[in-house]
Motif scaffolding. Structure first.
Motif, PDB file in Angstrom:
ATOM      1  N   ALA A 178      48.708  35.943  50.383  1.00 46.57           N
ATOM      2  CA  ALA A 178      47.515  36.063  51.224  1.00 46.57           C
ATOM      3  C   ALA A 178      46.312  36.496  50.405  1.00 46.57           C
ATOM      4  CB  ALA A 178      47.770  37.055  52.357  1.00 46.57           C
ATOM      5  N   GLY A 179      46.510  37.471  49.525  1.00 46.31           N
ATOM      6  CA  GLY A 179      45.411  37.969  48.727  1.00 46.31           C
ATOM      7  C   GLY A 179      44.844  36.923  47.781  1.00 46.31           C
ATOM      8  N   LEU A 180      45.714  36.151  47.156  1.00 47.70           N
ATOM      9  CA  LEU A 180      45.243  35.106  46.248  1.00 47.70           C
ATOM     10  C   LEU A 180      44.423  34.056  46.992  1.00 47.70           C
ATOM     11  CD1 LEU A 180      48.404  34.675  44.002  1.00 47.70           C
ATOM     12  CD2 LEU A 180      46.172  35.548  43.273  1.00 47.70           C
ATOM     13  N   GLN A 181      44.875  33.685  48.178  1.00 48.57           N
ATOM     14  CA  GLN A 181      44.110  32.717  48.953  1.00 48.57           C
ATOM     15  C   GLN A 181      42.788  33.322  49.412  1.00 48.57           C
ATOM     16  OE1 GLN A 181      42.665  29.652  49.972  1.00 48.57           O
ATOM     17  NE2 GLN A 181      44.842  29.211  49.680  1.00 48.57           N
ATOM     18  N   ARG A 187      35.643  33.125  46.758  1.00 50.68           N
ATOM     19  CA  ARG A 187      34.960  32.538  45.599  1.00 50.68           C
ATOM     20  C   ARG A 187      34.321  31.198  45.978  1.00 50.68           C
ATOM     21  NH1 ARG A 187      33.109  33.599  41.109  1.00 50.68           N
ATOM     22  NH2 ARG A 187      34.201  31.992  39.916  1.00 50.68           N
ATOM     23  N   ARG A 188      35.041  30.385  46.738  1.00 50.82           N
ATOM     24  CA  ARG A 188      34.488  29.090  47.147  1.00 50.82           C
ATOM     25  C   ARG A 188      33.241  29.270  48.018  1.00 50.82           C
ATOM     26  NH1 ARG A 188      40.055  27.442  47.535  1.00 50.82           N
ATOM     27  NH2 ARG A 188      40.085  27.947  49.759  1.00 50.82           N
ATOM     28  N   VAL A 192      30.849  37.377  45.116  1.00 49.14           N
ATOM     29  CA  VAL A 192      31.299  38.037  43.893  1.00 49.14           C
ATOM     30  C   VAL A 192      32.566  38.797  44.267  1.00 49.14           C
ATOM     31  CG1 VAL A 192      30.785  39.794  42.163  1.00 49.14           C
ATOM     32  CG2 VAL A 192      28.978  38.258  42.963  1.00 49.14           C
ATOM     33  N   VAL A 193      33.688  38.441  43.648  1.00 40.39           N
ATOM     34  CA  VAL A 193      34.988  38.923  44.121  1.00 40.39           C
ATOM     35  C   VAL A 193      35.656  39.826  43.089  1.00 40.39           C
ATOM     36  CG1 VAL A 193      37.242  38.252  45.042  1.00 40.39           C
ATOM     37  CG2 VAL A 193      35.249  36.784  45.437  1.00 40.39           C
ATOM     38  N   THR A 194      36.179  40.945  43.581  1.00 41.48           N
ATOM     39  CA  THR A 194      37.044  41.817  42.795  1.00 41.48           C
ATOM     40  C   THR A 194      38.343  41.978  43.567  1.00 41.48           C
ATOM     41  OG1 THR A 194      35.994  43.752  43.811  1.00 41.48           O
ATOM     42  CG2 THR A 194      35.223  43.108  41.629  1.00 41.48           C
ATOM     43  N   ALA A 195      39.393  42.378  42.864  1.00 36.66           N
ATOM     44  CA  ALA A 195      40.698  42.504  43.528  1.00 36.66           C
ATOM     45  C   ALA A 195      41.543  43.551  42.832  1.00 36.66           C
ATOM     46  CB  ALA A 195      41.425  41.156  43.541  1.00 36.66           C
ATOM     47  N   THR A 196      42.515  44.086  43.571  1.00 33.54           N
ATOM     48  CA  THR A 196      43.427  45.067  43.000  1.00 33.54           C
ATOM     49  C   THR A 196      44.827  44.856  43.532  1.00 33.54           C
ATOM     50  OG1 THR A 196      43.756  47.436  42.586  1.00 33.54           O
ATOM     51  CG2 THR A 196      43.066  46.820  44.811  1.00 33.54           C
ATOM     52  N   ASP A 197      45.810  45.285  42.746  1.00 38.11           N
ATOM     53  CA  ASP A 197      47.216  45.200  43.147  1.00 38.11           C
ATOM     54  C   ASP A 197      47.993  46.126  42.213  1.00 38.11           C
ATOM     55  OD1 ASP A 197      49.012  42.928  44.837  1.00 38.11           O
ATOM     56  OD2 ASP A 197      50.101  43.993  43.271  1.00 38.11           O
ATOM     57  N   SER A 208      42.507  34.225  36.770  1.00 40.20           N
ATOM     58  CA  SER A 208      42.554  32.760  36.805  1.00 40.20           C
ATOM     59  C   SER A 208      41.725  32.183  37.944  1.00 40.20           C
ATOM     60  CB  SER A 208      44.007  32.280  36.932  1.00 40.20           C
ATOM     61  OG  SER A 208      44.518  32.532  38.231  1.00 40.20           O
ATOM     62  N   LEU A 209      41.466  33.000  38.969  1.00 47.82           N
ATOM     63  CA  LEU A 209      40.660  32.559  40.105  1.00 47.82           C
ATOM     64  C   LEU A 209      39.194  32.966  39.968  1.00 47.82           C
ATOM     65  CD1 LEU A 209      43.174  33.373  42.984  1.00 47.82           C
ATOM     66  CD2 LEU A 209      42.513  31.105  42.164  1.00 47.82           C
ATOM     67  N   GLY A 210      38.861  33.563  38.831  1.00 50.87           N
ATOM     68  CA  GLY A 210      37.467  33.903  38.580  1.00 50.87           C
ATOM     69  C   GLY A 210      37.025  35.226  39.165  1.00 50.87           C
ATOM     70  N   ALA A 211      37.977  36.089  39.518  1.00 46.65           N
ATOM     71  CA  ALA A 211      37.648  37.405  40.056  1.00 46.65           C
ATOM     72  C   ALA A 211      37.938  38.484  39.018  1.00 46.65           C
ATOM     73  CB  ALA A 211      38.440  37.663  41.337  1.00 46.65           C
ATOM     74  N   LYS A 212      37.422  39.678  39.256  1.00 49.36           N
ATOM     75  CA  LYS A 212      37.626  40.800  38.339  1.00 49.36           C
ATOM     76  C   LYS A 212      38.712  41.722  38.881  1.00 49.36           C
ATOM     77  CE  LYS A 212      35.201  44.654  36.101  1.00 49.36           C
ATOM     78  NZ  LYS A 212      33.922  45.401  35.982  1.00 49.36           N
ATOM     79  N   PHE A 213      39.617  42.158  38.007  1.00 53.08           N
ATOM     80  CA  PHE A 213      40.748  42.998  38.411  1.00 53.08           C
ATOM     81  C   PHE A 213      40.365  44.472  38.295  1.00 53.08           C
ATOM     82  CE2 PHE A 213      45.046  44.882  37.754  1.00 53.08           C
ATOM     83  CZ  PHE A 213      45.626  44.414  38.922  1.00 53.08           C
ATOM     84  N   ILE A 214      40.704  45.233  39.335  1.00 50.47           N
ATOM     85  CA  ILE A 214      40.415  46.665  39.392  1.00 50.47           C
ATOM     86  C   ILE A 214      41.720  47.423  39.615  1.00 50.47           C
ATOM     87  CG2 ILE A 214      39.124  48.492  40.583  1.00 50.47           C
ATOM     88  CD1 ILE A 214      37.268  46.476  39.348  1.00 50.47           C
ATOM     89  N   ALA A 215      42.151  48.266  38.661  1.00 50.29           N
ATOM     90  CA  ALA A 215      43.376  49.045  38.841  1.00 50.29           C
ATOM     91  C   ALA A 215      43.498  50.109  37.765  1.00 50.29           C
ATOM     92  CB  ALA A 215      44.611  48.143  38.816  1.00 50.29           C
ATOM     93  N   VAL A 216      44.268  51.147  38.070  1.00 39.75           N
ATOM     94  CA  VAL A 216      44.650  52.151  37.077  1.00 39.75           C
ATOM     95  C   VAL A 216      45.847  51.577  36.333  1.00 39.75           C
ATOM     96  CG1 VAL A 216      45.532  54.478  36.704  1.00 39.75           C
ATOM     97  CG2 VAL A 216      43.819  54.056  38.499  1.00 39.75           C
ATOM     98  N   GLU A 217      45.685  51.220  35.092  1.00 37.62           N
ATOM     99  CA  GLU A 217      46.724  50.501  34.346  1.00 37.62           C
ATOM    100  C   GLU A 217      47.507  51.452  33.437  1.00 37.62           C
ATOM    101  OE1 GLU A 217      45.556  46.578  32.869  1.00 37.62           O
ATOM    102  OE2 GLU A 217      43.672  46.775  33.964  1.00 37.62           O
TER     103      GLU A 217
END
Length: 375
Positions: A178-181, A187-188, A192-197, A208-217
């Motif tokens: 769901a999140g990837l879609q 984006r379509r 401006v999209v960011t995401a976390t998991d 790969s979808l052109g978004a920025k990843f946000i997480a404590v790595e």
């Protein structure tokens, strides 16, 4: 073999477990198909279309009479269980962890072989049967559409003679199907999209979808995925660190979409009340996990809650807002699964040596057989 397709009677459920296309294929395989009158009407499939495809249309509970296999979208209500033929196989999105003891007892009293589409294993051979993925894909798309409508402003950057409109900022929390879609859809639309998991593999998927990843790595993040590809429940310490990062980021967002679910457990809280209050008026939260308690404690099922101008929307059944496509994909999932429980000559054969059948089987011959329900 006789297959019966029953109408959904849960409030707000618009989907149907067969379409004229899949009925035609079932009949072509030699099966007899009966469908309850009106089952597909809301999804855009009238009774006449099913009749033309070769099904018999029957009114009311009589549609299940004599069935070897019953197709449904959602698990039957208590009154619907009583209408099921003794010993029939029931295939549906059974919501297995939501079953009460008396409902399981009712299935076992009729010796129903209950098969849960949610328990389809995530292996290559079962991909065409994976109803959770097919429905989540559409849900992620619809979540963005709903969020954009509630937001009420343009999503992409627009440069006009009268001035420039800034693009919407969309934050997706939980990067499963769901999140990837949701990321792809936002984006379509030009956001401006960011995401976390919490799953490390998600970082590359987000990029790969052109978004920025946000997480404590940290080290816990690097091990935060089960063998089946699901997210693990994180420690309180990690959750606190991630919450601090999220709190800073979320205050700047226009639309936040939360998708985090853990099978059999309440949805984890991702957005606290304090985070909601930090957001600017006009911002929107779409809580896709509201059916399991929600990723935000302020969300309410099938309501839009206004919190000082921030709209918190809880949609408990997003696939039902796209009934034609959701029904089409789900019906194809069922069609793909059917050969696994059909012996040569058309008789039903629940082969528990098959890992897919074994994983999906909840009840059989009057007993609960799923280890996941017993534990």
């Amino acid at each position: 073999m006789k297959i019966s397709v029953l109408k959904e009677h849960r409030p707000g459920e618009t989907r149907v477990a067969a379409t004229p296309e899949t009925v035609k294929k079932l009949v072509g395989l030699g099966h007899t198909v009966t469908i309850e009158s009106g089952a597909g009407t809301v999804a855009g499939f009238p009774d006449a279309a099913f009749t033309e495809a070769g099904a018999a249309v029957v009114s009311g509970p009589a549609a299940a009479s004599g069935a070897d296999i019953v197709f449904k979208v959602r698990r039957p209500l208590p009154g619907e269980i009583a209408a099921l033929p003794d010993g029939a196989a029931l295939i549906a999105l059974m919501e297995p962890f939501a079953y009460a003891a008396d409902e399981i007892a009712a299935l076992n009293a009729r010796k129903i072989a209950g098969l849960s589409m949610e328990f389809t294993p995530r292996i290559t051979r079962a991909q065409s049967m994976d109803a959770l993925s097919s429905q989540s894909n559409l849900a992620g798309y619809r979540a963005v559409i709903e969020g954009a409508q509630i937001y009420g402003r343009a999503m992409p950057m627009m440069m006009t003679a009268a001035g420039t409109i800034a693009p919407a900022k969309v934050f997706v929390m939980g990067v499963g199907v769901a999140g990837l879609q949701a990321i792809a859809t936002a984006r379509r639309l030009g956001a401006v999209v960011t995401a976390t998991d919490v799953r490390p593999a998600a970082k590359e998927q987000v990029a790969s979808l052109g978004a920025k990843f946000i997480a404590v790595e940290d080290d816990e993040f690097k091990a935060a995925e089960t063998a089946g590809g699901y997210a693990k429940e994180m420690s309180p310490e990690y959750q606190a660190k991630q919450a601090a990062l999220t709190a800073t980021h979320i205050a700047k967002q226009d639309i936040v979409i939360t998708t985090a679910l853990i099978p059999g457990r309440p949805a984890p809280v991702l957005i606290t009340e304090a985070m909601v209050h930090s957001m600017k008026p006009g911002a929107v939260i779409v809580d896709m996990a509201v059916s399991q308690g929600g990723n935000c404690p302020l969300s309410k099922a099938d309501e839009i809650v206004d919190v000082n101008g921030v709209k918190v929307a809880g949609f408990s059944n997003l696939p039902a807002r796209l009934p034609a496509d959701s029904s089409s994909l789900y019906a194809k999932n069922l069609l793909a699964f059917l050969p696994l429980i059909t012996a040569e000559g058309g008789a039903i054969n629940l082969d528990t040596d098959d890992e897919i059948v074994k994983a999906m089987l909840l009840t059989r011959n009057g007993a609960t057989v799923s280890e996941r329900l017993k534990s």
